[in-house]
Design an enzyme around this catalytic site. Sequence first.
Site, PDB file in Angstrom:
ATOM      1  N   CYS A  54       0.994  -1.068  -0.039  1.00 49.48           N
ATOM      2  CA  CYS A  54      -0.058   0.071  -0.128  1.00 49.48           C
ATOM      3  C   CYS A  54       0.761   1.199  -0.039  1.00 49.48           C
ATOM      4  O   CYS A  54       2.099   1.315   0.530  1.00 49.48           O
ATOM      5  CB  CYS A  54      -0.729   0.068   1.059  1.00 49.48           C
ATOM      6  SG  CYS A  54      -2.054   1.451   1.222  1.00 49.48           S
ATOM      7  N   ASP A  56       0.569   3.791   1.604  1.00 50.15           N
ATOM      8  CA  ASP A  56       0.499   4.330   3.158  1.00 50.15           C
ATOM      9  C   ASP A  56       1.590   4.703   3.619  1.00 50.15           C
ATOM     10  O   ASP A  56       2.481   3.629   3.585  1.00 50.15           O
ATOM     11  CB  ASP A  56      -0.249   3.434   4.242  1.00 50.15           C
ATOM     12  CG  ASP A  56      -0.639   4.057   5.354  1.00 50.15           C
ATOM     13  OD1 ASP A  56      -1.882   3.861   5.590  1.00 50.15           O
ATOM     14  OD2 ASP A  56       0.187   4.267   5.940  1.00 50.15           O
TER      15      ASP A  56
HETATM   16 CO    CO Z   1      -3.543   1.348   2.954  1.00 46.86          CO
END
Ligand code: CO
Length: 221
Positions: A54, A56
């Site tokens: 991800c 993130d």
């Molecule tokens: Co994520």
Amino acid sequence: MCPTEDNFQQATDELYHSLLEGNKQFVKDTLDSDPQYFEKLAAGQSPPVLWIGCADSRVPANQITNMPPGEIFVHRNIANMVVHSDMNMLSVLDYAVNVLKVKHVVVTGHYGCGGVLAAMGNQQVGLIDNWLRHIKDVYRLHKEELDSIDDATERGNRFVELNVIESVYNLCKTSIVQNAWKNGQKLGVHGWVYSLKTGIITDMKVSAYDNENMDTVFKLK
Ligand code: CO
């Protein structure tokens, strides 16, 4: 008290410059411990692992696996998705498998993933809604299981896991992975989920090393 525009500008300028200062410190510290470090790394890369994770900011591949630069080839997108028509992902996968000859491809999701949680809801966010639509397809495939979980956090966690598992399956279905297996290349495809709260990675235990268990319709000759 609201910061004035000048204060705001000053703070963001400081942040920006701190990145470049941080780089200087990184170079100094690295050369202090190994004067040949950059020379060696610049000679070429031969990472044994492709990481699909991800975007993130809290899930950096090398740091959470304690691996130095040069060991992990990385592709990241919102909610660590493997979409079979995504040219960016396919190009990374093709290069990793056929040129770098990685031994493992790991899809790593993380609990509390904003992308997955957004896909559980109905709120429009913007263009990203169309990207997250792929996760709603994961929901459609596992509707019965997900709907049977009453606790919203637990349901979200399971959704994160299923999104990783489906991404592993999607990877296995690509012509790139299937051809590698057909040609006798040793390649493992795996699914992991990282916990932001504990730092621990959980193996989803869906590792694949061939296409034997794949539904016939997806098998390529
Ligand atoms: Co994520």
